[in-house]
Design a protein around this motif. Structure first.
Motif, PDB file in Angstrom:
ATOM      1  N   GLY A 118      37.479  36.680  29.976  1.00 51.17           N
ATOM      2  CA  GLY A 118      38.245  35.521  29.537  1.00 51.17           C
ATOM      3  C   GLY A 118      37.804  34.202  30.138  1.00 51.17           C
ATOM      4  N   ARG A 119      36.723  34.190  30.919  1.00 49.32           N
ATOM      5  CA  ARG A 119      36.205  32.963  31.529  1.00 49.32           C
ATOM      6  C   ARG A 119      34.919  32.562  30.813  1.00 49.32           C
ATOM      7  N   ASN A 120      34.715  31.260  30.665  1.00 49.31           N
ATOM      8  CA  ASN A 120      33.514  30.707  30.030  1.00 49.31           C
ATOM      9  C   ASN A 120      32.713  29.943  31.073  1.00 49.31           C
ATOM     10  N   ILE A 121      31.502  30.405  31.335  1.00 55.00           N
ATOM     11  CA  ILE A 121      30.693  29.893  32.443  1.00 55.00           C
ATOM     12  C   ILE A 121      29.333  29.454  31.918  1.00 55.00           C
ATOM     13  N   ALA A 127      33.712  26.863  34.148  1.00 55.02           N
ATOM     14  CA  ALA A 127      32.880  26.661  35.338  1.00 55.02           C
ATOM     15  C   ALA A 127      31.444  26.361  34.922  1.00 55.02           C
ATOM     16  N   VAL A 128      30.793  25.528  35.723  1.00 55.36           N
ATOM     17  CA  VAL A 128      29.376  25.203  35.549  1.00 55.36           C
ATOM     18  C   VAL A 128      28.679  25.522  36.866  1.00 55.36           C
ATOM     19  N   LEU A 129      27.647  26.357  36.797  1.00 56.14           N
ATOM     20  CA  LEU A 129      26.883  26.757  37.976  1.00 56.14           C
ATOM     21  C   LEU A 129      25.495  26.144  37.901  1.00 56.14           C
ATOM     22  N   ASP A 184      35.623  31.700  44.234  1.00 55.60           N
ATOM     23  CA  ASP A 184      36.461  32.456  43.309  1.00 55.60           C
ATOM     24  C   ASP A 184      36.636  31.639  42.036  1.00 55.60           C
ATOM     25  N   LEU A 185      36.236  32.190  40.883  1.00 55.15           N
ATOM     26  CA  LEU A 185      36.367  31.500  39.610  1.00 55.15           C
ATOM     27  C   LEU A 185      37.593  31.944  38.826  1.00 55.15           C
ATOM     28  N   GLY A 186      38.388  32.848  39.389  1.00 54.62           N
ATOM     29  CA  GLY A 186      39.581  33.329  38.714  1.00 54.62           C
ATOM     30  C   GLY A 186      39.304  34.508  37.810  1.00 54.62           C
ATOM     31  N   ALA A 187      40.378  35.183  37.393  1.00 54.46           N
ATOM     32  CA  ALA A 187      40.310  36.326  36.478  1.00 54.46           C
ATOM     33  C   ALA A 187      39.451  37.461  37.029  1.00 54.46           C
ATOM     34  N   GLY A 188      39.366  37.574  38.358  1.00 53.09           N
ATOM     35  CA  GLY A 188      38.565  38.628  38.971  1.00 53.09           C
ATOM     36  C   GLY A 188      37.083  38.344  39.013  1.00 53.09           C
ATOM     37  N   VAL A 189      36.690  37.098  38.715  1.00 49.73           N
ATOM     38  CA  VAL A 189      35.275  36.711  38.706  1.00 49.73           C
ATOM     39  C   VAL A 189      34.981  35.866  39.951  1.00 49.73           C
ATOM     40  N   THR A 190      34.001  36.272  40.720  1.00 46.48           N
ATOM     41  CA  THR A 190      33.571  35.529  41.905  1.00 46.48           C
ATOM     42  C   THR A 190      32.076  35.273  41.813  1.00 46.48           C
ATOM     43  N   VAL A 191      31.660  34.044  42.128  1.00 46.48           N
ATOM     44  CA  VAL A 191      30.237  33.721  42.142  1.00 46.48           C
ATOM     45  C   VAL A 191      29.761  33.659  43.584  1.00 46.48           C
ATOM     46  N   HIS A 192      28.663  34.328  43.859  1.00 44.53           N
ATOM     47  CA  HIS A 192      28.058  34.400  45.190  1.00 44.53           C
ATOM     48  C   HIS A 192      26.691  33.730  45.138  1.00 44.53           C
ATOM     49  N   LEU A 193      26.388  32.875  46.114  1.00 37.90           N
ATOM     50  CA  LEU A 193      25.095  32.217  46.202  1.00 37.90           C
ATOM     51  C   LEU A 193      24.170  33.063  47.073  1.00 37.90           C
ATOM     52  N   TRP A 205      18.549  25.375  47.046  1.00 33.91           N
ATOM     53  CA  TRP A 205      18.406  26.078  45.773  1.00 33.91           C
ATOM     54  C   TRP A 205      18.968  27.479  45.961  1.00 33.91           C
ATOM     55  N   CYS A 206      19.241  28.182  44.871  1.00 33.96           N
ATOM     56  CA  CYS A 206      19.819  29.518  45.013  1.00 33.96           C
ATOM     57  C   CYS A 206      19.658  30.314  43.732  1.00 33.96           C
ATOM     58  N   ALA A 207      19.993  31.588  43.802  1.00 36.38           N
ATOM     59  CA  ALA A 207      20.301  32.427  42.655  1.00 36.38           C
ATOM     60  C   ALA A 207      21.791  32.733  42.738  1.00 36.38           C
ATOM     61  N   PHE A 208      22.341  33.268  41.658  1.00 40.24           N
ATOM     62  CA  PHE A 208      23.768  33.591  41.624  1.00 40.24           C
ATOM     63  C   PHE A 208      23.978  35.072  41.347  1.00 40.24           C
ATOM     64  N   VAL A 209      24.966  35.635  42.012  1.00 42.10           N
ATOM     65  CA  VAL A 209      25.501  36.947  41.657  1.00 42.10           C
ATOM     66  C   VAL A 209      26.952  36.742  41.255  1.00 42.10           C
ATOM     67  N   LEU A 210      27.305  37.218  40.066  1.00 38.99           N
ATOM     68  CA  LEU A 210      28.686  37.181  39.595  1.00 38.99           C
ATOM     69  C   LEU A 210      29.254  38.592  39.681  1.00 38.99           C
ATOM     70  N   THR A 211      30.289  38.761  40.487  1.00 37.94           N
ATOM     71  CA  THR A 211      31.012  40.026  40.492  1.00 37.94           C
ATOM     72  C   THR A 211      32.200  39.861  39.552  1.00 37.94           C
ATOM     73  N   THR A 212      32.327  40.763  38.593  1.00 38.12           N
ATOM     74  CA  THR A 212      33.306  40.618  37.524  1.00 38.12           C
ATOM     75  C   THR A 212      33.951  41.964  37.223  1.00 38.12           C
ATOM     76  N   PRO A 213      35.078  41.965  36.492  1.00 44.60           N
ATOM     77  CA  PRO A 213      35.666  43.245  36.075  1.00 44.60           C
ATOM     78  C   PRO A 213      34.775  44.038  35.132  1.00 44.60           C
ATOM     79  N   HIS A 214      33.697  43.416  34.635  1.00 41.94           N
ATOM     80  CA  HIS A 214      32.815  44.070  33.675  1.00 41.94           C
ATOM     81  C   HIS A 214      31.407  44.254  34.231  1.00 41.94           C
ATOM     82  N   GLY A 215      31.311  44.326  35.545  1.00 44.88           N
ATOM     83  CA  GLY A 215      30.046  44.625  36.174  1.00 44.88           C
ATOM     84  C   GLY A 215      29.471  43.452  36.944  1.00 44.88           C
ATOM     85  N   VAL A 216      28.399  43.717  37.665  1.00 41.92           N
ATOM     86  CA  VAL A 216      27.697  42.716  38.466  1.00 41.92           C
ATOM     87  C   VAL A 216      26.617  42.061  37.614  1.00 41.92           C
TER      88      VAL A 216
END
Length: 353
Positions: A109-112, A148-150, A204-213, A232-243
């Motif tokens: 339900g989140r748009n990133i 959210a914008v990453l 924490d982006l809400g709805a169980g979604v967290t962004v990790h740098l 600079w970085c890469a992102f890992v999103l942990t979500t209810p629908h997988g990493v």
């Protein structure tokens, strides 16, 4: 004299577009973007990737810029996929390639948006620099409400300042970026709130979604005097629908950053990995993976699915427009990885949903 002027301009454009390459003699004692404690990847003025090569010198830039070997691109390379019209919300997972390194991720339900670039040129100026050869895979007016914008880093093919200001004005999303990039983003609109984080930190982006740098082997620059002054970085999103693991730009290096992601987060459901802007190899290897490297990274991180990006929209380096996809197909075959497990995405192409 003519060659000297060309070299100076080409070197500046290289720094501002790709970042981190250029005149090694430039030094500044003060960082205009970030002040913070010294760490294992910040010396008090500049960030760096521990154990990895850093800046190129003017001689190396000259060798590349004047050495020839560039394959011409057509003026237009249309995507075979039509511009996408995303649904307003997706409870599962849907990923759309906007072009180059820009993605819309719809999950839980989140748009990133990641690294949204809608500019005609990946350049600080409108009259020259790498020009877009296909339209964005989603028209700006067709974007769903953005939560959210990453931003992975500040190169012009990843950080499009005017579009970030427009996103803030029309969608008021959260912005997340590595250290120092808040100052750059707010230079386009001082009211934009930006959550900046270091490697190893999260939002924490809400709805169980967290962004990790997480680390990437890369560089940063907006001009010729600010090399590596924003992280600079890469992102890992942990979500209810997988990493989900997204890399904007990186070299392969020793592969440790990919193994570290798997060790910390487990094997991702999806990895979006860059496959373009890699020739000449002697110059680009430290900062940009080629398709063979990307397949190695895909296997190191253990992803279920790979999506290749950072190719076919802006001509940044020497290889031809179709070469990354062709080389990816060969690398997958050599690694005995089924072709459908790692797709070279085109603008407008949808995965999941």
């Amino acid at each position: 004299m003519k060659n000297r002027g060309f070299l100076k301009f080409a070197s500046a454009m290289t720094v501002m577009t790709l970042g981190g390459v250029g005149y090694a003699a430039h030094r500044r004692s003060r960082n205009p973007y970030y002040r913070g404690p010294v760490s294992d990847h910040f010396d008090g003025v500049r960030f760096f990737s521990p154990g990895q090569p850093q800046d190129k010198g003017v001689g190396e830039v000259a060798r590349w810029q004047l050495g020839g070997g560039r394959t011409a691109w057509p003026a237009s390379v249309p995507s075979p996929f039509p511009q996408d019209t995303p649904p307003e919300r997706v409870e599962g997972l849907r990923v759309v390639h906007i072009g180059h390194a820009s993605f819309l991720i719809q999950v839980a339900g989140r748009n990133i948006l990641i690294d949204p670039v809608y500019a005609r040129r990946a350049s600080p100026v409108g009259f020259t620099g790498p020009k877009r050869v296909n339209p964005p895979g989603i028209a700006f007016s067709a974007l769903p409400p953005i939560d959210a914008v990453l931003i992975t880093h500040n190169h012009y093919d990843h950080l499009d300042g005017p579009i970030l200001a427009r996103l803030w004005a029309e969608h008021a999303p959260a912005f997340v970026a590595p250290l120092g990039n808040d100052a750059i983003i707010r230079s386009y609109d001082a009211t934009i709130p930006v959550e900046t984080r270091d490697w190893g930190e999260s939002v924490d982006l809400g709805a169980g979604v967290t962004v990790h740098l997480v680390p990437a082997y890369h560089w940063s620059a907006r001009g010729v005097n600010d090399r590596r002054m924003a992280l600079w970085c890469a992102f890992v999103l942990t979500t209810p629908h997988g990493v989900l693991y997204h890399v904007g730009d990186t070299g392969y290096g020793d592969g440790a950053i990919f193994r570290a992601v798997r060790e910390r987060f487990g094997a991702p459901r999806l990895a979006t990995l860059p496959i373009g802007a890699y020739e000449p190899r002697w110059f680009m290897q430290a900062q940009h993976m080629n398709p063979e490297d990307a397949v190695r990274a895909f296997r190191e991180v253990g992803a279920e699915q790979g999506l290749g990006h950072h190719w076919g929209t802006f001509r940044l380096t020497n290889e031809g427009v179709a070469e990354p996809a062709e080389a990816l197909a060969r690398a997958l075959a050599e690694a005995e990885v089924p072709a459908e497990r790692f797709l070279a995405l085109r603008p407008g192409q949808v995965w999941g949903g």
